[in-house]
Design an enzyme around this catalytic site. Structure first.
Site, PDB file in Angstrom:
ATOM      1  N   GLU A 264      45.707 142.740   1.331  1.00 25.58           N
ATOM      2  CA  GLU A 264      46.541 142.499   0.129  1.00 25.58           C
ATOM      3  C   GLU A 264      47.238 143.795  -0.583  1.00 25.58           C
ATOM      4  O   GLU A 264      46.480 144.610  -0.871  1.00 25.58           O
ATOM      5  CB  GLU A 264      45.649 141.594  -0.872  1.00 25.58           C
ATOM      6  CG  GLU A 264      45.238 140.399  -0.251  1.00 25.58           C
ATOM      7  CD  GLU A 264      44.542 139.496  -1.396  1.00 25.58           C
ATOM      8  OE1 GLU A 264      44.487 139.989  -2.451  1.00 25.58           O
ATOM      9  OE2 GLU A 264      44.219 138.308  -0.901  1.00 25.58           O
ATOM     10  N   HIS A 283      47.437 135.433  -4.179  1.00 23.69           N
ATOM     11  CA  HIS A 283      46.206 135.667  -4.815  1.00 23.69           C
ATOM     12  C   HIS A 283      46.338 135.156  -6.375  1.00 23.69           C
ATOM     13  O   HIS A 283      45.782 135.881  -7.169  1.00 23.69           O
ATOM     14  CB  HIS A 283      45.486 136.994  -4.628  1.00 23.69           C
ATOM     15  CG  HIS A 283      44.259 136.969  -4.799  1.00 23.69           C
ATOM     16  ND1 HIS A 283      43.561 137.912  -3.904  1.00 23.69           N
ATOM     17  CD2 HIS A 283      43.137 136.467  -5.414  1.00 23.69           C
ATOM     18  CE1 HIS A 283      42.038 137.867  -4.529  1.00 23.69           C
ATOM     19  NE2 HIS A 283      42.005 136.704  -5.164  1.00 23.69           N
TER      20      HIS A 283
END
Length: 308
Positions: A264, A283
């Site tokens: 990420e 997220h």
């Protein structure tokens, strides 16, 4: 007066609460400036982070004065907890504070993916009328939700699902099959294999540890009920992203919602291009206006108590 360093975004009211008692450096972009982060870490009596700040290695070594790490969330895979404990640094997660946000995300995603009709706006606005193609969606009521992990988030998700007429089954490696928590929630406890084979919607609620890494690989995804939906709000390393894309294209998976990824931010991923019935979010399942207020307030209070 102690020094508190906050490396990622936090609710302003909670930051103000900390500033009333201590010297606070609040910089939501500090996580992206490694040199400055390490310099400021050396001055910190407490550090408050989200999931991107890696409290391990060089950063942990720089925390020479620190006695407490506040985690604005519940996952601790970005924090070397054992090393913190060895240095007598208390680690405080915001347990339970974002449960409602995650549970609502799971139920909302399951509804969207089962129905398969909510991405038709551009076509309808352009004068198309795909009524026939979108008339075969599935209802949530009567379907089976399988929860892998039955902590506070899993239990709240079970309650919401039950209210909408779903049957809920659950597996938790940390709980005995006859643990009273299952019966108390009206949930059937089953083994992992049975859950994967029976569930119309599988939702993951486990930490990323050695035992859960790549838990949903190609073989386990293939073992899922044809047409089932997979929702991952836990950690990206639990799911083989390429296998999800392949199963969607093959028609074995009926849909997937991925809020977390192995790396990420997610880089451009050709294997996701053109995948049917796929929901990707950055997220944010546990991050809403309300949950940010709850998480931030809880951590501010706990950090103040730890520094007192």
């Amino acid at each position: 007066m102690k020094r508190i360093v906050i490396t990622e975004f936090m609710d302003e009211a909670a930051v103000a609460q900390l500033r009333e008692r201590h010297d606070v450096l609040y910089d939501p972009k500090l996580v992206d400036d490694g040199a400055c982060l390490h310099t400021e870490a050396g001055k910190a009596d407490a550090i408050i982070v989200r999931n991107r700040t890696q409290v391990r290695g060089e950063l942990l070594a720089a925390l020479t004065r620190c006695t407490v790490v506040g985690r604005l969330g519940v996952g601790l895979d970005n924090i070397d907890v054992a090393a913190c404990e060895a240095r007598r640094i208390q680690v405080i997660p915001a347990t339970g504070a974002n449960a409602s946000s995650v549970a609502e995300y799971v139920i909302g995603s399951a509804m969207l993916l089962l129905r398969g009709a909510y991405q038709s706006t551009p076509a309808v606005a352009a004068g198309q009328w795909p009524r026939g193609a979108l008339s075969n969606g599935r209802e949530l009521a009567g379907k089976t939700l399988g929860l892998i992990g039955f902590g506070s988030i899993g239990r709240l998700t079970a309650r919401l699902a039950g209210a909408l007429g779903m049957q809920v089954i659950a597996f938790d490696a940390m709980l005995d099959l006859d643990d009273p928590a299952f019966a108390a929630a009206g949930v059937q406890s089953v083994g992992l294999g049975e859950l994967v084979a029976r569930a119309d919607v599988v939702s993951l609620h486990v930490p990323l540890v050695d035992a859960t890494r790549n838990l949903f690989d190609a073989a386990r995804i293939h073992a899922m009920k044809p047409g089932a939906v997979l929702v991952n709000t836990a950690r990206g390393g639990i799911v083989d992203e390429g296998a999800v894309a392949q199963a969607l294209r093959a028609g074995h998976l009926g849909g997937a919602a991925l809020d977390v990824f192995n790396a990420e931010p997610l880089a451009a991923s050709p294997h996701f291009e053109g995948c049917p019935n796929l929901l990707l979010t950055p997220h944010i399942a546990g991050v809403t206006t309300e949950s940010n207020e709850r998480v931030s307030s809880l951590i501010a209070q706990k950090v103040l108590e730890a520094l007192h």
